[in-house]
Enzyme design. Structure first.
Site, PDB file in Angstrom:
ATOM      1  N   CYS A 407       0.812  -1.213   0.000  1.00 55.24           N
ATOM      2  CA  CYS A 407       0.000   0.000   0.000  1.00 55.24           C
ATOM      3  C   CYS A 407       0.848   1.266   0.000  1.00 55.24           C
ATOM      4  CB  CYS A 407      -0.942  -0.013   1.211  1.00 55.24           C
ATOM      5  SG  CYS A 407      -2.606  -0.567   0.779  1.00 55.24           S
ATOM      6  N   ASP A 437     -16.355   4.475   1.425  1.00 53.57           N
ATOM      7  CA  ASP A 437     -15.961   3.072   1.464  1.00 53.57           C
ATOM      8  C   ASP A 437     -15.285   2.670   0.160  1.00 53.57           C
ATOM      9  OD1 ASP A 437     -16.728   1.682   3.989  1.00 53.57           O
ATOM     10  OD2 ASP A 437     -18.656   2.600   3.541  1.00 53.57           O
ATOM     11  N   ASP A 438     -14.468   1.630   0.230  1.00 56.83           N
ATOM     12  CA  ASP A 438     -13.690   1.180  -0.928  1.00 56.83           C
ATOM     13  C   ASP A 438     -14.396   0.077  -1.699  1.00 56.83           C
ATOM     14  OD1 ASP A 438     -11.685   2.936  -0.218  1.00 56.83           O
ATOM     15  OD2 ASP A 438     -10.637   1.457   1.000  1.00 56.83           O
ATOM     16  N   SER A 530      -3.782 -12.297 -16.907  1.00 60.92           N
ATOM     17  CA  SER A 530      -2.351 -12.181 -16.667  1.00 60.92           C
ATOM     18  C   SER A 530      -1.687 -11.410 -17.788  1.00 60.92           C
ATOM     19  CB  SER A 530      -1.711 -13.573 -16.547  1.00 60.92           C
ATOM     20  OG  SER A 530      -1.833 -14.282 -17.764  1.00 60.92           O
ATOM     21  N   ASP A 621     -11.260  -1.505   7.077  1.00 55.60           N
ATOM     22  CA  ASP A 621      -9.936  -2.112   7.188  1.00 55.60           C
ATOM     23  C   ASP A 621      -8.899  -0.996   7.074  1.00 55.60           C
ATOM     24  OD1 ASP A 621     -10.648  -1.738   4.484  1.00 55.60           O
ATOM     25  OD2 ASP A 621      -9.243  -3.267   3.799  1.00 55.60           O
TER      26      ASP A 621
END
Length: 738
Positions: A407, A437-438, A530, A621
């Protein structure tokens, strides 16, 4: 400019170094100074540090702190541009070139080297497995000695099985430590023949005199029959008091090597003069686990140290397919034995007239400290320089500290808020805005509710499986924080450029690790995407289901207790670790054990604790904005103030020390600036850690004070350690430090 293989060149060959012995440690140091382009180096060892044998007796005697004898394997691998996998090998297939770890993980290799040491375990001695302490591996013995010294009892007898140099040296050191701490008890050496065989008569006489002076009792021609918690029973029926029994009666090879198909000599890996196994030129072995076919030698550290330059050269030659560059190892016939005498004295034995005394100890001490300094003062990767004529501002940008992982690498809250302000509001009725909020709340036509969130991280470890566990736990944090149950996830993977078989292995490790955690939480990995880029970056889009109203930032009530389920300080530890070690820069500030403990915790899910907190009034969080930033979001949304106790904050081990040295994550200044006027002023490391970005951080919840003790007990049973750090109060949305 010398650059690292993983940073600037695609990896085409895998080198596995199995075991963090002295030879491999020295090879990693050489690799840091001269990496081989195209090679991905991996060290595999269960421990973050390895104990240096030369200083262990001095530490046992109390002459050194524990940190003085720890070789930091995590720092070495980082300096070498290598990855470290903390695990224990238990099977090797040299034909298929596969190595299996005890957790079931299988790693491919092109070239492999063993430096796994030996054990002095005594499987044939009744009771030893339960009550005894093998002298090797050294780290395990150090742990047992610390436990023994930490007992409440002021006394304790010790029995050392084996009267060779290692056994006598340990016995003298233990006796000295017990005497220095005023403890009663006798240290006894039990030897089946006569002690100190292979040592000159003059040196033996000096060591026997030292034993007499320290009260060490030497029992020759005695054989142990059974070990218990309180005594050692000899074959002749005598019982010897022993609260600790140490096995130093010789080196034993590790049993699992018998299933590898390698040529063994009494269990040790047979190698030729090139340090290779005869049948498999891509498999090497060094140190105590190896048996040199042409020139057998005792198990002594001096040989391991002198094997390092030869192994380094031969690994490179094999990886480059240049057999003409292979070197032969020629061990010396005689070597100097410097043997500690318990006190700050030592004996020097090499066939010349024996030397002994305090000055020999100082000589040994200088040699040992020089060796450890060589493995601590590690070369640093030079920063790129702006070329002449570069754009204005480039030189200043390159001079900044390296960009953090996790982060710490995210965009700051100011820039993010400005960008989100430009996003138009949705008109869809099935999408419920959750300001601050995320995650998004999505309602189905049948009334079902889902939480949708996404997150990705720049890698904080080159162990792809470990990084996957960290990244999925981090992404699940938003689902858990809103009281939802994880349902499914999609992976977004950016791999560094490497050979196709290596890409396949990395993807398999990532998906298997993420799927394991998701499955344990009742969810599934259902696909993903990917690509290849400059470095490992992992992200997950996660979906959770709700059977009640979501827990948001806006429900806090005056008087609510603020509880935190995980320590803070991960950002500063990760920032400090990635900057490396070197003379005058970050020396010794992030210890391998602290970093290892942090990574293990970040990879641990906390869904059970989150389930217990689904009745919280408000919850989030703690991630990129730091504890203060996320608490400020609760205050804004709940229209309340907060009182926060700096003294109560739980911190990751080592975080306060590193922060006190001035280390900061890349995003720290932006986090601090975003809270100007919203938080009380302060100073010191604890205050600075309020703005430290957290990777896979814990939950910050506002809950009623009533029933807090019972809740804490439930949370502890769920696997977290909750801490009350403050409370919500009436007033403006500000944070007051108390």
């Amino acid at each position: 400019m010398q650059t690292g293989p993983e940073r600037d060149f695609p990896a085409t060959r895998d080198l596995l170094l199995v075991g963090g012995g002295h030879t491999h440690a020295l090879v990693l140091r050489r690799w840091a100074m001269a990496p081989q382009p195209g090679v991905r180096v991996t060290l595999i060892d269960p421990n973050a540090v390895a104990a240096y044998s030369g200083m262990l007796p001095g530490w046992v005697a109390g002459h050194y702190p524990r940190t003085a004898l720890d070789i930091d394997l995590m720092a070495l691998t980082q300096a070498a541009g290598a990855r470290m996998i903390r695990g224990r090998a238990d099977m090797c297939d040299p034909v298929a070139r596969r190595l299996r770890l005890s957790d079931g993980r299988v790693l491919r290799f092109d070239v492999l080297s063993f430096d796994i040491g030996v054990t002095s375990d005594l499987p044939g001695l009744r009771g030893f497995a339960r009550f005894g302490a093998p002298a090797k591996p050294l780290g395990a013995l150090a742990d047992r000695w610390e436990q023994f010294l930490g007992r409440d009892e002021a006394s304790g007898d010790v029995a050392v099985l084996g009267g060779g140099v290692a056994g006598v040296e340990l016995a003298l050191a233990m006796a000295r430590r017990l005497r220095a701490e005023g403890r009663d008890g006798t240290v006894r050496v039990i030897e089946t023949k006569s002690v100190l065989q292979g040592v000159s008569e003059a040196a033996t006489a000096r060591l026997r005199a030292a034993a007499d002076a320290l009260g060490v009792e030497i029992m020759e021609n005695a054989r142990a029959a059974e070990v218990t918690a309180t005594h050692l029973r000899l074959e002749d029926g005598r019982d010897i008091p022993a609260a600790l029994t140490v096995g130093a009666a010789g080196a034993q090879a590790q049993d699992w090597l018998t299933g590898t198909g390698l040529s063994l000599e009494q269990g040790f890996i047979a190698v030729d003069t090139l340090l290779r196994t005869p049948e498999y030129p891509h498999v090497f072995a060094v140190g105590d686990c190896a048996h040199m076919i042409a020139t057998p030698r005792p198990k002594a550290g001096v040989f391991a140290v002198r094997q390092a330059p030869v192994l380094f050269a031969n690994l490179r030659a094999t990886l480059a397919d240049r057999p003409q560059d292979l070197r032969r190892y020629r061990p010396q016939n005689r070597y100097l034995k410097l043997i500690s005498m318990g006190e700050r004295k030592a004996v020097a034995d090499r066939g010349w007239p024996v030397l002994a005394g305090s000055w020999v100890w100082r000589w040994k001490d200088r040699i040992d400290r020089r060796f450890m300094a060589m493995l601590s003062d590690l070369p640093q990767m030079p920063r790129p320089q702006a070329p002449i004529g570069a754009a204005a501002g480039l030189a200043e940008r390159l001079a900044d500290v390296p960009l953090c992982g996790g982060c710490g690498a995210k965009v700051g809250p100011g820039a993010l808020s400005a960008a989100l302000a430009r996003v138009p509001a949705t008109a869809r009725a099935d999408i419920v805005p959750l300001p601050g909020d995320d995650a998004a709340l999505i309602r189905g036509p049948d009334g079902s509710q889902q939480i949708l969130s996404t997150d990705h991280l720049r890698a904080v470890t080159s162990d792809a499986a470990l990084m996957a566990r960290i990244a999925i736990c981090h992404a699940l944090g938003d689902v858990w924080a809103m009281g939802a149950a994880p349902q499914s996830a999609l992976a977004s993977v950016i791999l560094p450029e490497m050979a196709e078989p290596m890409q396949a292995e990395a993807l398999a490790e990532i998906t298997a690790a993420a799927a394991e955690i998701l499955s344990a939480e009742g969810a599934a990995l259902i696909g993903g995407h990917s690509s290849v880029g400059s470095e490992l970056t992992l992200g997950f889009t996660v979906i959770g289901t709700l059977d009640r109203a979501p827990v948001t930032l806006a429900g806090g009530q005056p008087g609510d207790a603020l509880i935190l389920t995980r320590p803070i300080g991960s950002g500063v530890l990760l920032a400090g670790a990635m900057r490396g070690r070197g003379r005058g820069a970050m020396q010794g500030q992030v210890r391998g054990p602290d970093l290892a403990a942090l990574l293990d915790l970040l990879a641990t899910p906390y869904g059970a604790a989150a389930a217990d907190l689904r009745d919280a009034h408000a919850m989030t969080d703690v991630t990129g904005f730091g504890l203060a930033g996320h608490l400020a979001n609760i205050c804004r949304a709940s229209k309340l103030g907060a009182e926060l106790s700096l003294a109560a904050l739980p911190l990751h081990p080592g975080a306060e020390t590193v922060a006190g040295a001035g280390v900061r994550s890349s995003i720290w200044p932006a986090n601090r600036a975003a809270l100007d006027g919203l938080i009380g002023s302060g100073q010191g490391a604890r205050y600075d850690l309020l703005f430290d970005p957290q990777t896979a951080g814990g939950l910050l919840a506002a809950v009623p004070e009533a029933g807090l003790d019972a809740r804490f007990e439930r949370l502890r049973r769920a696997g977290v350690t909750p801490v009350r750090i403050g409370r919500l109060v009436e007033g403006a949305a500000q944070i007051t430090l108390v």
